[in-house]
Enzyme design. Structure first.
Site, PDB file in Angstrom:
ATOM      1  N   ARG A  16      -4.095  11.958  33.255  1.00 29.38           N
ATOM      2  CA  ARG A  16      -3.105  12.279  34.281  1.00 29.38           C
ATOM      3  C   ARG A  16      -3.775  12.841  35.529  1.00 29.38           C
ATOM      4  O   ARG A  16      -3.292  12.635  36.650  1.00 29.38           O
ATOM      5  CB  ARG A  16      -2.068  13.254  33.732  1.00 29.38           C
ATOM      6  CG  ARG A  16      -0.939  13.517  34.719  1.00 29.38           C
ATOM      7  CD  ARG A  16       0.182  14.334  34.116  1.00 29.38           C
ATOM      8  NE  ARG A  16       0.955  13.563  33.163  1.00 29.38           N
ATOM      9  CZ  ARG A  16       1.018  13.807  31.864  1.00 29.38           C
ATOM     10  NH1 ARG A  16       0.336  14.823  31.360  1.00 29.38           N
ATOM     11  NH2 ARG A  16       1.749  13.073  31.066  1.00 29.38           N
ATOM     12  N   ALA A  17      -4.870  13.563  35.366  1.00 21.74           N
ATOM     13  CA  ALA A  17      -5.558  14.126  36.524  1.00 21.74           C
ATOM     14  C   ALA A  17      -6.047  13.035  37.462  1.00 21.74           C
ATOM     15  O   ALA A  17      -5.928  13.154  38.694  1.00 21.74           O
ATOM     16  CB  ALA A  17      -6.731  14.991  36.065  1.00 21.74           C
TER      17      ALA A  17
END
Length: 693
Positions: A275-276
């Site tokens: 997700r980062a």
């Protein structure tokens, strides 16, 4: 009602940039704002919402369906493409910390159901927030069951309701904005990761900037309409720029070189999951659109990474958050430009997140004083809230006086204070759970009657505004059992659910830090136990406190809290040495429990006294310590005394102390950390009965 202008904010550059990027690209996922009290967190969120572009919604749709792409499963649908629509301001929906579950997800319209008008679903806050902003103030205090609802909605983009005869699902995509004070506790890792961006804010330390903040706030309070009118042009220009950037963001080119640079930064920064990478790419594209660029550059990646990565880094439980920002700065400074043009050269004014001409996201004020309009527009410190880890409070106790009590216990040559002993490695503590059912706040430890959990029965309603949910079958059954079953249901027929869930507890450690306890292995393991209890309390939403006594006084080193970072800072700086004021330690612990019980009468406490039982400070030290123990026994304070006395010949003072306190006695010898938590497990007691669980 006039809202404080977003452009008039001073000294909040990172916060303004983060909110602006989510306005440009709502797909980023939202913003978490962490900071100390009085740093305009809520003011900034409410001010920025007024700048969002208008939203077109289908006429008559309670779920804000877009006319060009309506939800095919909308409960008010189906809507034909191109259905009549109306433009309205973007919604800012505030979710109160104490909201009931049915108000968040929606529920059966009780009034219509009881009056015989039929079953109708009443939308909740998640439906109202669709295509808008959902704002949660003090998000770290949100109950776990509401956090679970937010996680489901954020992950699926939909809200589903299956209860009270209602089976419904609707779209629920929103920008989640949360504000919090880290001193009051941290967020669950799952919810923390759902925030696209995170910002740490602190009050400026520059006197001129602080004076400008006060000057503008006083002017706004004196004449809100006139103040807003003076900033109207700046607000209009900023809203126009956000709208243009939102229309441009889809065409921003994210090259392979930029994607590789983002991947390298995320991998090197040791973040969890993917997700980062996704959020950083979206934020970099939004930053490029905001700055008027068509390609993502290293400047955009750097600005995005500073907002997307620090709160996602894999951290040990008690690592200081400030180190994350420093490590990221070093990593970014060592990278080449994503577009291959060489190293990074910041703007002339030192900013890294401005517009095409180096201006800040807030734009200039009416007097063209720059983005903040103040005499010095420095952003917040990079060391997190308050400029780094809090130092222990200087309350005049022996812990904070470098020359307190020159006589160490039982050894005149021993120094009065030794350097703080490092804590041992924290471990996974055993569950400290009471078997009886309590009535505390919702948590994850002991059984309790709460507003969240498993329905175990029904009771007569005492008020129409009770927080307990309505037990619909029991209500209908009560109405049917009346002599006239055909009569409509009345408030007297209402039945509320009796729900059994889990509650939080308070564990207070009272630790002897005098010279007799100064052996390095003892204090190292005592600190490890305290950190382990705190870590377990963080996971279970518990409260832990720490009282220490040494020299001639006792102090509350760690007030009851569930903040991991602050607790770790207090424990690391705990010194040892001096005489043993046992009576003062017991009295301070009793006073701490008494005060906390006034605020939370249903929070079940447990006092753990770690001592060898010796009392050597002041005249009549032994008599006063026994008197303090008698007062704890009279108050029916549930307690455990852990005897730390070692050696072949033992005086048994801790055993005598435990008998006077009516506490359980446990000889732990060398104060093994696992023995501290294991010995405490069977002795959690109910505050009203005083009986062992």
């Amino acid at each position: 009602m006039h809202v404080y202008p977003f452009s008039a904010l001073v000294g909040a550059d990172d916060l303004q940039l983060a909110l602006t990027l989510t306005a440009v690209s709502p797909a980023i996922g939202g913003v978490l704002v962490r900071g100390e009290k009085g740093t305009a967190k809520s003011t900034a969120v409410r001010a920025q919402a007024s700048l969002l572009p208008p939203v077109l919604t289908v006429d008559g749709c309670r779920f804000a369906c877009a006319p060009d792409a309506p939800d095919p499963h909308c409960p008010d649908g189906p809507h034909a493409p191109g259905a009549p629509a109306t433009a309205g301001p973007a919604r800012l929906v505030e979710l109160p910390v104490g909201a009931a579950e049915d108000r968040v997800t929606g529920a059966l319209h009780l009034g219509k159901a009881l009056s015989g008008e039929g079953a109708e679903y009443e939308p909740g806050l998640l439906a109202r927030a669709h295509r808008g902003v959902l704002y949660v103030d003090e998000v770290n205090l949100l109950h776990d069951h509401l956090v679970d609802l937010l996680l489901d909605a954020a992950a699926m983009g939909r809200t589903s309701v299956e209860r009270d005869g209602v089976s419904i699902s609707h779209a629920s995509r929103f920008v989640l904005v949360g504000t919090m004070n880290p001193e009051e506790g941290e967020l669950r890792p799952q919810l923390l990761d759902r925030f696209g961006l995170a910002v740490d804010v602190a009050a400026p330390r520059d006197a001129a900037v602080r004076a400008e903040i006060v000057r503008r706030r006083l002017a706004f309070d004196a004449d809100p309409a006139g103040f807003a009118a003076r900033w109207a042009d700046a607000e209009s220009a900023l809203a126009q720029r956000i709208a243009e950037a939102r229309g441009r963001v889809a065409s921003v080119v994210l090259s392979d070189a930029a994607l590789t640079a983002i991947a390298e930064v995320c991998a090197a920064f040791d973040v969890d999951g993917m997700r980062a990478d996704l959020v950083t790419a979206k934020a970099a594209a939004a930053h490029a659109a905001w700055c008027g660029r068509s390609d993502v550059t290293r400047d955009d990646i750097a600005a995005a990474a500073r907002l997307t990565l620090p709160h996602r880094r894999r951290r040990a439980p008690f690592d200081e958050p400030g180190a994350d920002r420093e490590s990221l700065d070093e990593l970014l400074d060592g990278m080449g430009d994503a577009d291959g043009s060489g190293g990074y050269e910041p703007d002339r004014d030192g900013s890294e997140g401005g517009g095409p001409d180096g201006d800040r996201p807030a734009g200039g004020g009416p007097d063209d004083d720059g983005p903040g309009g103040g005499p010095d527009d420095d952003g917040p410190d990079d060391d997190g809230p308050g400029g780094g880890a809090p130092e222990p409070a200087d309350n005049g106790s022996a812990e904070h006086r470098p020359h307190a009590d020159a006589d160490a216990d039982h050894d005149p040559g021993m120094p009065a204070e030794r350097a703080p002993t490092p804590a041992g490695e924290p471990f996974r503590a055993r569950l400290l759970a009471a078997q009886r059912s309590g009535r505390g706040a919702a948590g994850r430890r002991s059984r309790a009657r709460t507003t969240v959990g498993r329905t175990v029965g029904a009771r007569r309603s005492t008020s129409a505004v009770e927080p307990a949910p309505v037990h619909l079958p029991a209500t209908i059954r009560a109405a049917a059992l009346r002599r006239d079953p055909a009569a409509p249901i009345t408030p007297a027929d209402l039945r509320r659910k009796i729900v059994e869930g889990r509650e939080t507890n308070l564990v207070l450690l009272c630790v002897d830090a005098s010279g007799s306890m100064a052996a390095r292995t003892r204090m190292e393991q005592v600190k490890a136990a305290a950190l382990s209890l705190l870590l377990d309390a963080y996971r279970r939403r518990d409260t832990v406190g720490l009282v220490t006594f040494r020299g001639d006084s006792a102090s509350v080193v760690l007030p009851p809290t569930n903040s991991v970072d602050i607790a770790a800072a207090r424990l690391r700086t705990l010194p040892t040495g001096g005489r043993t004021p046992l009576a003062e330690g017991l009295d301070r612990a009793a006073e701490t429990l008494r005060r906390h019980r006034l605020r939370a009468p249903d929070l079940r406490p447990l006092l753990i006294v770690v001592t060898d039982g010796r009392a050597t400070s002041g005249p009549d030290a032994v008599r006063r310590s026994l008197a303090a123990a008698d007062r704890l026994a009279a108050a029916q304070t549930p307690a455990v005394v852990l005897d730390c006395e070692t050696g072949r010949f033992r005086m048994g003072l801790a055993r005598d102390l435990a008998q006077r306190m009516a506490a359980e006695y446990s000889p732990v010898g060398d104060v093994r950390a696992d023995a501290i938590t294991a010995a405490a497990a069977p002795y959690l007691q109910h505050p009203r009965t005083g009986k062992a669980a």
